[in-house]
Design an enzyme around this catalytic site. Sequence first.
Site, short mmCIF file in Angstrom:
data_model
loop_
_atom_site.label_atom_id
_atom_site.label_comp_id
_atom_site.label_asym_id
_atom_site.label_seq_id
_atom_site.Cartn_x
_atom_site.Cartn_y
_atom_site.Cartn_z
N LYS A 1 16.07 26.01 -21.43
CA LYS A 1 16.16 24.63 -21.93
C LYS A 1 14.82 24.11 -22.43
CE LYS A 1 20.38 24.30 -19.87
NZ LYS A 1 21.33 23.96 -18.87
N GLU B 1 13.72 16.02 -16.22
CA GLU B 1 13.59 15.09 -17.32
C GLU B 1 13.96 13.68 -16.91
OE1 GLU B 1 16.18 16.88 -20.23
OE2 GLU B 1 17.87 15.68 -19.56
N HIS C 1 28.42 15.18 -12.55
CA HIS C 1 27.96 15.79 -13.79
C HIS C 1 28.90 16.88 -14.30
CE1 HIS C 1 24.59 13.38 -12.96
NE2 HIS C 1 24.40 14.00 -11.81
N ARG D 1 28.13 29.20 -26.64
CA ARG D 1 29.39 29.84 -26.24
C ARG D 1 30.53 28.90 -26.56
NH1 ARG D 1 30.39 26.32 -22.02
NH2 ARG D 1 28.52 25.65 -20.95
#
Lengths: 169, 504
Positions: free
Chosen positions: B118, B202, B237, B294
């Site tokens: 990431k 983050e 999430h 994907r």
Amino acid sequence: MPIEIKLNDRIAQVKILNQNENLLEVMIDDKVYHVDLMHNDEGSFSVLVNNHSHNMTLVPSSKPKQYTAYTLYNTYEPEVIDAASRYIRNRGNGSIAQATNRITAPMPGKIVKVLVGAGQKVEKGQTAVIMSAMKMESEYKAASDGIVKSVNVEAGNTVEANQILIEFE
Amino acid sequence: MKKIYKILIANRGEIAIRIMRTCREMNIRSVAVFSDADRTSMHVRYADEAYYIGPSPSKESYLNAGKIIEVALRSKADAIHPGYGFLSENAGFARLCQENNLIFIGPSPDVIDRMGDKIEARKAMIAAGIPVVPGTTEAITSEEAALGTILQIGLPVMIKASAGGGGKGMRLVLEDTEILASLRAARSEAMAAFGDDAVYIEKYVSSPHHIEFQVLGDQHGNVIHLFERECSIQRRHQKMVEETPSPLLTPELREQMGNHAVKAAKAVQYFGAGTIEFLVDNQQNYYFLEMNTRLQVEHPITERVTGVDLVKQQILIAEGEELTMKQNDLSQLGHAIECRVNAEDPDNNFSPNPGRIHSITEPLGLGVRTDGYVYEGYEIPIYYDSMISKLIVWAQNREEAIQRMRRALYEYKITGIKTSLKFLERIMDSADFQEGKYDTSFIEKNKAFLFQEKECDNETEDMVILAIYIDYLNRLNKIIPSKQLNPAENRWKKYTYQKNFDRL
């Protein structure tokens, strides 16, 4: 032999007053119903009461006389109380466990980590065991201050629902 | 250009079946793989061929790259489709396919590496001029370093597994007191799920919308987008409900984000099907979140409004075909919604609820599609994901789509385990969802409505009692047949016993 049905806190008595195949006149506690009841051997029920349609499915549990009942929005865990279970109940051996002195697995899963040992002192809220099921990890904590009596599992074990993992004194 | 005649599907459950369906339509032979726990799984029954690959834990079966390659070679498959999860974003596996002359149905290993990391992905996007969320640019491998970074960025922050996806190894930290526990949990989950406990941190954009764009790129440099999916209804999430078009986007914003998505894919020479995820705040600022290299779980809603079979496109792209569609040929027709049906107990903090399916009735009728894999008598294993099915509806507009979803949820009956079905119905009934005014805080915000105890009327309760009574009497002297699949019994011991009866 009177048979009672336990549903949550309620214990209801059922009596069949009249039956003509699928058309039944029944008394549940003090209420009389005229119902049209069809069902199959796999526990699917269609019941019409005053032309109001109820659908439900009964799934027998692994314990005898216990079921899980699925209605449109709810699930219940009813139990049949017949002579045999009444006898056991009256002897004071009810199945209600004291929840605070043990940690049981709420579902089948795998033990990731055991954080306490036998004889160890624990505080209320202290994490005792970590379990994973379907890739989710969750922590199980001591419900009160106490001493660990026994640890029945170790990391890597696969456990069944309701299996006792840790007991406290 | 190499024509594909046989595909090994390195996955299980609903997505394996979804892929095999397209294989069947394209006259391609399908090869299933299965673990100890999955001998009775539907994907094994649906495939043309099936091979055993190891014990139940994913690490020893569905994540065992060497074994899967070995089976692919043994079965003479031309290509491997990884589905989602498991090895789908594993560049090492994609490379292993290449080395063994097998086509990996997905992007090149280098792109997987770049977008899967990431931090690398952020760098690539910043270079391409795509807006990103403030956060770390390096993977953090020690607890001390992570603590330092969290203090530096300031709460609230999101801790994410560097190799992650699907909400595993992901924790939101709001309070000082939670930092350590959340960090440890995230790293431990990341280690268990991906074999790598590196995390990145983050800034948490509070109550954002989660909107993603589907892209398709071929091996000749053409990239198109197939519009957005609104995925803001999430718990822990993990997505629960997705829809397209998003009620938030204006045509202008859609076009702008779509162009950015195409630009992002082109920046890394992407080919195959991929998804660019954005966070969008209420001021309609959007930030690149990550790229999934994907097929997504929620791909059917895109298929429904665009009419494009994404798996078929993946296969054609892998064969080296050029995309036949142009951006201008594509439009969103009507409205599609997907609900994820999980084996879990919504009244008990969504705890997983594996078990045996007693009965299942799937919804049918106009505009309804189900992508599932469980059947009556099937025991859901504890080793894998709790999602058992996806319910997708399509209608001419959003209002009708919600009405249709409510109808389909009413028809969907699964007994033997607890599922998220009734919770999904309450989401459809909530005013915020119906008005299309929701973000990722939806479930938290609508708690009171979503978790209310539905008062059961006395008549229903009495009928349950009556049914139990009748069933109890009925069962006293009966053997109830089971629908579970069992292995063929070893009859050798019974042979002479049986023979004795035959003589009579």
